[in-house]
Write an enzyme that holds these catalytic residues in place. Sequence first.
Site, PDB file in Angstrom:
ATOM      1  NE  ARG A 174      40.311  62.225  -1.421  1.00  0.00           N
ATOM      2  CZ  ARG A 174      39.614  61.372  -2.189  1.00  0.00           C
ATOM      3  NH1 ARG A 174      38.347  61.080  -1.923  1.00  0.00           N
ATOM      4  NH2 ARG A 174      40.171  60.766  -3.209  1.00  0.00           N
ATOM      5  CB  SER A 223      46.664  64.381  -2.116  1.00  0.00           C
ATOM      6  OG  SER A 223      46.893  63.437  -3.126  1.00  0.00           O
ATOM      7  CD  GLU A 293      43.131  64.646  -0.160  1.00  0.00           C
ATOM      8  OE1 GLU A 293      43.092  65.059  -1.346  1.00  0.00           O
ATOM      9  OE2 GLU A 293      43.276  63.442   0.124  1.00  0.00           O
TER      10      GLU A 293
END
Length: 304
Positions: A174, A223, A293
């Site tokens: 990420r 998320s 995230e």
Amino acid sequence: MNFKKSELIKKFGKNIFFQEDLSKYSWFNLGGPANILFKPESIEQLKNFLNYINNSLEITCLGAGSNTLIRDGGFSGVVIKLSPKFSYIKQIEKNILEVGAATLDKNLSRYAAENSIVNFEFLSCIPGSVGGTIKMNSGCYGNEISDILISVQAIDLKGNLIEIKRDKIKFIYRGNNLPDDLIFLSARFHAKNGDGNLINKKIKKYSKEKKDSQPSQIKTCGSTFKNTKNKKAWELIKDSNCNLLSFGKAKISEKHCNFFVNEGGASSEDIEKLINTVRQKVFDKHKIKLDLELKIIGENKKNV
Ligand SMILES: Cc1cc2nc3c(=O)[nH]c(=O)nc-3n(C[C@H](O)[C@H](O)[C@H](O)COP(=O)(O)OP(=O)(O)OC[C@H]3O[C@@H](n4cnc5c(N)ncnc54)[C@H](O)[C@@H]3O)c2cc1C
């Protein structure tokens, strides 16, 4: 603001907006206004704009807004959102696709499927744009966008254009090691031919798995926290008894407890309170500090 509104309008016309409500640009459907929102129509126009602003205002970039929480006070600098002119897909060579950064991942995946090009199937499940997806190195089911990338074209805040090859970028889970002030304009991807039936089967399989495990048709940015080395973020959240927590209309999805939801009428502050409380509870129980995230931009609303 150091710039005269009339001058900016004269120079950048219909592509510049003042006090534009940003809530419609985020999947949470939350956030205050941007002092300036600029939607460039071409690289040339973006370059002129950056030269004109000359680094005197804070600049941030928004893609499809599927991973960004915008605070209630809005963004006091400039938000750049590439216009639909940056949404295109060209097969420039037999094995290379060139794709504008504003192209939606789903459209790229569909194009690849229609042309029997493999390895873009997972993008059908990601509601972002190509630019945001490169920034996040987004992925699912064992794939990440960096796996298929050849190079990225970007512009820095001084207006310099650069082309960066995949092997010069360090991609991580990420994220990547490129400077935060780069605006991605387009990217080149490996286009490898494969079996159209298998591609469609894979897309269907991924889409079913997503549907079964994650909520849909809700105001969320996916998320909230990154998974940790040994445990998924949702497991830690569930195990810390957080799944029933809420602040106002900011709730945790019943289907996937790493998905935080604006049930309608939440504020960004409510979502942030939920984030901070969950993080604290997970830390208290597991001594693990969850990393976000989600990206958060902007300022809190001032109390008057
Ligand atoms: C229902 C749902 C499901 C999701 N599932 C997944 C999943 O399976 N896997 C996954 O990884 N993610 C998932 N996400 C998160 C999100 O879709 C991805 O992170 C996506 O790639 C973000 O793209 P975006 O264009 O929406 O980025 P934005 O939210 O607009 O921006 C994210 C970051 O990218 C930067 N950025 C955006 N465009 C550019 C650009 N042109 N140049 C430079 N920087 C830019 C922004 O400044 C910001 O820092 C999901 C989200 C939702 C809502």
